[in-house]
Design a protein around this motif. Structure first.
Motif, PDB file in Angstrom:
ATOM      1  N   TYR A  25      35.557  44.079  52.448  1.00  0.00           N
ATOM      2  CA  TYR A  25      36.041  42.751  52.057  1.00  0.00           C
ATOM      3  C   TYR A  25      35.822  41.724  53.180  1.00  0.00           C
ATOM      4  O   TYR A  25      35.314  40.638  52.927  1.00  0.00           O
ATOM      5  CB  TYR A  25      37.525  42.836  51.679  1.00  0.00           C
ATOM      6  N   ALA A  35      31.225  33.493  44.783  1.00  0.00           N
ATOM      7  CA  ALA A  35      31.042  34.109  43.469  1.00  0.00           C
ATOM      8  C   ALA A  35      32.377  34.532  42.867  1.00  0.00           C
ATOM      9  O   ALA A  35      32.497  34.589  41.656  1.00  0.00           O
ATOM     10  CB  ALA A  35      30.118  35.319  43.584  1.00  0.00           C
ATOM     11  N   ALA A  89      39.104  41.497  41.494  1.00  0.00           N
ATOM     12  CA  ALA A  89      39.712  40.203  41.833  1.00  0.00           C
ATOM     13  C   ALA A  89      41.102  40.405  42.450  1.00  0.00           C
ATOM     14  O   ALA A  89      41.489  39.697  43.381  1.00  0.00           O
ATOM     15  CB  ALA A  89      39.810  39.320  40.590  1.00  0.00           C
ATOM     16  N   TYR A 110      43.702  48.513  65.329  1.00  0.00           N
ATOM     17  CA  TYR A 110      43.287  49.607  64.442  1.00  0.00           C
ATOM     18  C   TYR A 110      41.792  49.878  64.603  1.00  0.00           C
ATOM     19  O   TYR A 110      40.990  48.947  64.605  1.00  0.00           O
ATOM     20  CB  TYR A 110      43.607  49.265  62.988  1.00  0.00           C
ATOM     21  N   LEU A 135      31.542  48.711  45.068  1.00  0.00           N
ATOM     22  CA  LEU A 135      32.941  48.279  45.142  1.00  0.00           C
ATOM     23  C   LEU A 135      33.640  48.423  43.794  1.00  0.00           C
ATOM     24  O   LEU A 135      34.785  48.843  43.713  1.00  0.00           O
ATOM     25  CB  LEU A 135      33.023  46.839  45.641  1.00  0.00           C
ATOM     26  N   ARG A 136      32.906  48.059  42.705  1.00  0.00           N
ATOM     27  CA  ARG A 136      33.476  48.253  41.358  1.00  0.00           C
ATOM     28  C   ARG A 136      33.887  49.701  41.163  1.00  0.00           C
ATOM     29  O   ARG A 136      34.953  49.991  40.654  1.00  0.00           O
ATOM     30  CB  ARG A 136      32.417  47.942  40.295  1.00  0.00           C
TER      31      ARG A 136
HETATM   32  O1  45D Z   1      48.779  51.416  59.316  1.00  0.00           O
HETATM   33  O2  45D Z   1      35.192  38.589  38.346  1.00  0.00           O
HETATM   34  C1  45D Z   1      45.191  51.339  57.328  1.00  0.00           C
HETATM   35  C2  45D Z   1      32.061  39.254  40.914  1.00  0.00           C
HETATM   36  C3  45D Z   1      45.636  52.463  58.302  1.00  0.00           C
HETATM   37  C4  45D Z   1      32.019  38.228  39.813  1.00  0.00           C
HETATM   38  C5  45D Z   1      46.327  50.421  56.938  1.00  0.00           C
HETATM   39  C6  45D Z   1      33.428  39.717  41.246  1.00  0.00           C
HETATM   40  C7  45D Z   1      46.548  52.110  59.294  1.00  0.00           C
HETATM   41  C8  45D Z   1      32.891  38.531  38.667  1.00  0.00           C
HETATM   42  C9  45D Z   1      44.693  52.091  56.155  1.00  0.00           C
HETATM   43  C10 45D Z   1      44.076  50.562  57.982  1.00  0.00           C
HETATM   44  C11 45D Z   1      31.276  40.463  40.506  1.00  0.00           C
HETATM   45  C12 45D Z   1      31.431  38.618  42.108  1.00  0.00           C
HETATM   46  C13 45D Z   1      47.516  50.472  57.619  1.00  0.00           C
HETATM   47  C14 45D Z   1      34.468  39.449  40.374  1.00  0.00           C
HETATM   48  C15 45D Z   1      47.696  51.331  58.760  1.00  0.00           C
HETATM   49  C16 45D Z   1      34.260  38.835  39.090  1.00  0.00           C
HETATM   50  C17 45D Z   1      46.267  49.494  55.800  1.00  0.00           C
HETATM   51  C18 45D Z   1      33.529  40.544  42.448  1.00  0.00           C
HETATM   52  C19 45D Z   1      48.690  49.644  57.253  1.00  0.00           C
HETATM   53  C20 45D Z   1      35.864  39.818  40.701  1.00  0.00           C
HETATM   54  C21 45D Z   1      45.200  49.087  55.104  1.00  0.00           C
HETATM   55  C22 45D Z   1      34.409  40.533  43.384  1.00  0.00           C
HETATM   56  C23 45D Z   1      45.236  48.140  53.998  1.00  0.00           C
HETATM   57  C24 45D Z   1      34.395  41.458  44.504  1.00  0.00           C
HETATM   58  C25 45D Z   1      46.525  47.676  53.502  1.00  0.00           C
HETATM   59  C26 45D Z   1      33.182  42.200  44.854  1.00  0.00           C
HETATM   60  C27 45D Z   1      44.057  47.735  53.458  1.00  0.00           C
HETATM   61  C28 45D Z   1      35.541  41.624  45.180  1.00  0.00           C
HETATM   62  C29 45D Z   1      43.869  46.793  52.398  1.00  0.00           C
HETATM   63  C30 45D Z   1      35.757  42.547  46.262  1.00  0.00           C
HETATM   64  C31 45D Z   1      42.627  46.458  51.962  1.00  0.00           C
HETATM   65  C32 45D Z   1      36.971  42.681  46.812  1.00  0.00           C
HETATM   66  C33 45D Z   1      42.284  45.431  51.000  1.00  0.00           C
HETATM   67  C34 45D Z   1      37.353  43.599  47.871  1.00  0.00           C
HETATM   68  C35 45D Z   1      40.980  45.304  50.641  1.00  0.00           C
HETATM   69  C36 45D Z   1      38.631  43.552  48.322  1.00  0.00           C
HETATM   70  C37 45D Z   1      43.316  44.556  50.446  1.00  0.00           C
HETATM   71  C38 45D Z   1      36.374  44.539  48.411  1.00  0.00           C
HETATM   72  C39 45D Z   1      40.456  44.371  49.703  1.00  0.00           C
HETATM   73  C40 45D Z   1      39.174  44.432  49.300  1.00  0.00           C
END
Ligand code: 45D
Length: 152
Positions: A25, A35, A89, A110, A135-136
């Motif tokens: 992300y 996008a 999303a 981290y 990712l999907r």
């Molecule tokens: O203590 O609608 C660790 C399109 C360990 C278009 C942690 C699209 C240590 C159409 C694990 C690190 C296709 C473009 C803690 C959409 C520790 C459409 C915590 C695409 C606390 C939607 C880790 C969109 C944590 C796309 C809490 C591709 C991690 C979207 C959290 C992609 C991670 C979105 C998070 C992505 C990650 C979002 C919140 C990849 C979010 C990722």
């Protein structure tokens, strides 16, 4: 290369899966942001996001771990009903809220594990469309799918 990358992701433990998503992300943020429309889709996810925002920091992290580990919780069940783009999303918005400090961020200092690094590098070799497909696939199976319970 897409199935291979997903197979690598599936082997990561829950925290590594979250860390992978986080770094995907933050690195793709630049390309995804324009996008990512999300507004209509996020209306579906809005009540979940509101609930999560109101939780303690520990519970916020727990919710994300529960989603990644497919635990059977009310939030995981709601997530299970989202379409795949709504799932993306939703994660995207969680990432934004983490950046803004509204949701607990990844701890300072981290360090990603070698496994996370490896899957990220494999992802970076793909083109943008393929990256989104990966990712999907990572988010589609998260949460709890009540249809797995079978007919009642
Ligand atoms: O203590 O609608 C660790 C399109 C360990 C278009 C942690 C699209 C240590 C159409 C694990 C690190 C296709 C473009 C803690 C959409 C520790 C459409 C915590 C695409 C606390 C939607 C880790 C969109 C944590 C796309 C809490 C591709 C991690 C979207 C959290 C992609 C991670 C979105 C998070 C992505 C990650 C979002 C919140 C990849 C979010 C990722």
């Amino acid at each position: 290369p897409i199935p291979a990358t997903i197979a690598l992701f599936d082997q990561l433990n829950v925290d590594d899966q979250l860390a992978y998503l986080w770094y995907a992300y933050t690195e793709m943020g630049k390309t995804i942001t324009p996008a990512a429309p999300g507004v209509a889709r996020l209306q579906l996810a809005e009540s979940l996001l509101t609930q999560i925002k109101q939780m303690s920091r520990e519970d916020q992290t727990k919710v994300m771990r529960d989603l990644a580990s497919r635990a059977d919780t009310p939030i995981s069940r709601s997530y299970g009903f989202f379409s795949v783009n709504t799932k993306l999303a939703f994660w995207f918005e969680l990432g934004e809220l983490m950046k803004q400090g509204i949701i607990t961020p990844v701890p300072v200092g981290y360090q990603m594990s070698p496994g996370v690094k490896f899957v990220l590098e494999a992802t970076q070799k793909l083109d943008q469309g393929q990256q989104i497909t990966v990712l999907r696939n990572t988010v589609v199976d998260m949460g709890f799918d009540t249809s797995d319970l079978g007919p009642s």
